[in-house]
Scaffold this motif. Structure first.
Motif, PDB file in Angstrom:
ATOM      1  N   MET A   1       0.856  -1.188   0.000  1.00  0.00           N
ATOM      2  CA  MET A   1       0.000   0.000   0.000  1.00  0.00           C
ATOM      3  C   MET A   1       0.894   1.241   0.000  1.00  0.00           C
ATOM      4  N   VAL A   2       0.641   2.150  -0.931  1.00  0.00           N
ATOM      5  CA  VAL A   2       1.454   3.343  -1.087  1.00  0.00           C
ATOM      6  C   VAL A   2       0.685   4.547  -0.555  1.00  0.00           C
ATOM      7  N   PHE A   3       1.338   5.352   0.254  1.00  0.00           N
ATOM      8  CA  PHE A   3       0.738   6.556   0.822  1.00  0.00           C
ATOM      9  C   PHE A   3       1.468   7.757   0.239  1.00  0.00           C
ATOM     10  N   ALA A   4       0.809   8.504  -0.644  1.00  0.00           N
ATOM     11  CA  ALA A   4       1.372   9.734  -1.198  1.00  0.00           C
ATOM     12  C   ALA A   4       0.972  10.878  -0.280  1.00  0.00           C
ATOM     13  N   ALA A   5       1.946  11.395   0.452  1.00  0.00           N
ATOM     14  CA  ALA A   5       1.673  12.438   1.440  1.00  0.00           C
ATOM     15  C   ALA A   5       2.632  13.590   1.245  1.00  0.00           C
ATOM     16  N   GLU A   6       2.266  14.727   1.822  1.00  0.00           N
ATOM     17  CA  GLU A   6       3.117  15.916   1.741  1.00  0.00           C
ATOM     18  C   GLU A   6       4.470  15.614   2.375  1.00  0.00           C
ATOM     19  N   ALA A   7       5.537  16.201   1.786  1.00  0.00           N
ATOM     20  CA  ALA A   7       6.909  15.755   2.067  1.00  0.00           C
ATOM     21  C   ALA A   7       7.306  15.859   3.534  1.00  0.00           C
ATOM     22  N   SER A   8       6.702  16.768   4.295  1.00  0.00           N
ATOM     23  CA  SER A   8       7.108  16.914   5.685  1.00  0.00           C
ATOM     24  C   SER A   8       6.691  15.715   6.544  1.00  0.00           C
ATOM     25  N   TRP A   9       5.901  14.799   5.974  1.00  0.00           N
ATOM     26  CA  TRP A   9       5.497  13.594   6.698  1.00  0.00           C
ATOM     27  C   TRP A   9       6.530  12.472   6.574  1.00  0.00           C
ATOM     28  N   LYS A  10       7.670  12.755   5.999  1.00  0.00           N
ATOM     29  CA  LYS A  10       8.702  11.738   5.802  1.00  0.00           C
ATOM     30  C   LYS A  10       9.020  11.018   7.118  1.00  0.00           C
ATOM     31  N   GLY A  11       8.986   9.684   7.064  1.00  0.00           N
ATOM     32  CA  GLY A  11       9.316   8.877   8.225  1.00  0.00           C
ATOM     33  C   GLY A  11       8.178   8.640   9.189  1.00  0.00           C
ATOM     34  N   ARG A  12       7.030   9.297   8.978  1.00  0.00           N
ATOM     35  CA  ARG A  12       5.910   9.154   9.911  1.00  0.00           C
ATOM     36  C   ARG A  12       4.972   8.008   9.514  1.00  0.00           C
ATOM     37  N   LEU A  13       4.947   7.648   8.231  1.00  0.00           N
ATOM     38  CA  LEU A  13       3.969   6.692   7.736  1.00  0.00           C
ATOM     39  C   LEU A  13       4.521   5.284   7.582  1.00  0.00           C
ATOM     40  N   ALA A  14       5.831   5.180   7.293  1.00  0.00           N
ATOM     41  CA  ALA A  14       6.437   3.857   7.116  1.00  0.00           C
ATOM     42  C   ALA A  14       6.260   2.967   8.341  1.00  0.00           C
ATOM     43  N   PRO A  15       6.402   3.494   9.585  1.00  0.00           N
ATOM     44  CA  PRO A  15       6.196   2.627  10.750  1.00  0.00           C
ATOM     45  C   PRO A  15       4.783   2.066  10.861  1.00  0.00           C
ATOM     46  N   LEU A  16       3.834   2.683  10.147  1.00  0.00           N
ATOM     47  CA  LEU A  16       2.447   2.210  10.175  1.00  0.00           C
ATOM     48  C   LEU A  16       2.183   1.169   9.095  1.00  0.00           C
ATOM     49  N   GLY A  17       3.232   0.826   8.324  1.00  0.00           N
ATOM     50  CA  GLY A  17       3.083  -0.216   7.317  1.00  0.00           C
ATOM     51  C   GLY A  17       2.884   0.282   5.904  1.00  0.00           C
ATOM     52  N   PHE A  18       2.986   1.602   5.683  1.00  0.00           N
ATOM     53  CA  PHE A  18       2.808   2.155   4.354  1.00  0.00           C
ATOM     54  C   PHE A  18       4.154   2.324   3.649  1.00  0.00           C
ATOM     55  N   GLU A  19       4.121   2.229   2.330  1.00  0.00           N
ATOM     56  CA  GLU A  19       5.248   2.682   1.534  1.00  0.00           C
ATOM     57  C   GLU A  19       5.058   4.176   1.283  1.00  0.00           C
TER      58      GLU A  19
END
Length: 391
Positions: free
Chosen positions: A1-19
């Motif tokens: 599952m890919v999460f396209a998010a605003e760049a300042s979220w870098k490193g916040r979503l990967a621990p939740l299982g998202f690419e």
């Protein structure tokens, strides 16, 4: 599952299982920013606008927000197209209020999530969004709608033309977003406007969508005994108004109750008295079941999560749909709406005493919460999205 998010979220979503596939909504800043920092700064700098009546905010706050959102959509369109070409998704889900044409022209099912007050889906028999006007009094509705059109028609027209240039259909009149093949919105049935504004078969209500978290929360020893336990949060954006945070905290300090305070991004500037404890970030969904009352800005997350756990609310709305949530909770009797900049100690303390002492309301909200939790909106949404992906 890919999460396209605003760049300042870098490193916040990967621990939740998202690419993570990050995008810029504007030229990157010279220095790295914390997640959502742009909007925190925006709110802090424009906080004086929140003191105006909602109809006066349309030109000086609501329109500038739309302008920023539109600008971001234009800027990141090439990045989103590249991500979609590379990832080749089976379904695209957007939780935002503005159209990104790349997401609707990809040739796969498009799912729209509405995580604001459901007045975002307009109707003639419900109040206009952003107004905070009562459902039972139409006297100001037409004036508000006319002012919204006056202030937003040009911006909408230019944006809709650009959207069509990207290959997407024209936007509906004065709307900044298309409907999806599937549309999900988060609001409990007991508070919804369904009778006055029925929606089509592509729309599905989720009574709640409460985040699951691995974090644990233990009540600090200093709050173990005393009066009622109250949770106070103005959200990550509202708490950027430090003067307002201090004003509310000073008033609450003059009560006999205990308070858990979400201090927000400027937490180092906020001191708490002995009857309070707080931190920059708190596991809200772990705290809400423990408290007797919630004092909130009226953001959709906190409003629906409070109902999910059956808690009465005092609402101090600042901007966007917070006024609509505050009004809805007040007119349903689920809470009290106060002006965050003009309330008196007597008003705030009286609201606290009344809500804590209303045993009938507490029974009602307990039943509301039980119904909401039984409907399991989180897994309902996942099932609907999976069904859309597989056809």
């Amino acid at each position: 599952m890919v999460f396209a998010a605003e760049a300042s979220w870098k490193g916040r979503l990967a621990p939740l299982g998202f690419e993570e596939d990050l995008v810029d909504l504007a030229p990157p800043p010279e220095q790295p920013q914390d997640a959502g920092q742009f909007w925190k700064d925006f709110v802090r700098d424009t906080a004086p606008e929140f003191r105006k009546p909602t109809i006066e905010q349309l030109d000086t706050w609501i329109k500038p927000v739309w302008e920023e959102l539109v600008s971001g959509a234009r800027y990141c369109e090439p990045q989103l197209k590249e991500i979609i070409d590379r990832v080749r998704p089976d379904v695209i889900v957007e939780d935002n209020v503005v159209c990104f044409p790349a997401l609707t022209t990809a040739g796969v099912p498009f799912v729209r999530i509405v995580s604001c007050n459901p007045l975002e889906m307009k109707g003639e028999r419900v109040p206009p969004p952003f107004s905070g006007y009562p459902a039972g009094d139409r006297s100001g509705w037409d004036e508000f709608r006319a002012e919204y059109e006056r202030t937003h028609r040009g911006l909408w027209s230019d944006f809709s033309a650009w959207v069509t240039e990207q290959g997407a259909p024209p936007l509906p009149d004065l709307e900044f977003m298309h409907e999806g093949d599937l549309n999900l919105y988060v609001y409990p049935e007991s508070a919804d406007y369904t009778d006055a504004r029925p929606l089509g078969p592509a729309w599905h209500r989720l009574d709640s969508s409460v985040r699951e978290t691995q974090e644990r929360f233990t009540l600090p020893p200093g709050l173990a005994e005393g009066g009622a336990l109250v949770y106070f949060s103005l959200g990550s954006l509202g708490s950027a108004d430090v003067d307002l945070m201090r004003r509310v905290i000073a008033s609450l300090a003059r009560t006999p109750h205990r308070y858990i305070v979400s201090k927000g991004p400027l937490h180092e500037e906020i001191e708490l008295p002995p009857n309070m404890w707080g931190e920059e970030f708190l596991p809200q969904t772990r705290i809400l079941p423990l408290v007797d009352l919630v004092i909130t800005h009226g953001g959709n997350n906190t409003t629906t999560e409070s109902l999910h756990f059956g808690k009465p609310m005092i609402l101090l709305p600042l901007f966007w749909d917070q006024h609509d949530n505050a009004q809805r909770m007040a007119e349903l009797g689920y809470g009290v709406r106060l002006d965050p900049y003009r309330f008196t100690d007597a008003q705030l303390h009286g609201a606290i005493s009344r809500l804590l002492g209303d045993t009938t309301l507490r029974r009602t909200l307990t039943e509301v919460g039980e119904t909401i939790r039984a409907r399991d909106g989180l897994h309902t949404a996942a099932d609907l999205i999976e069904r859309a992906a597989t056809g």
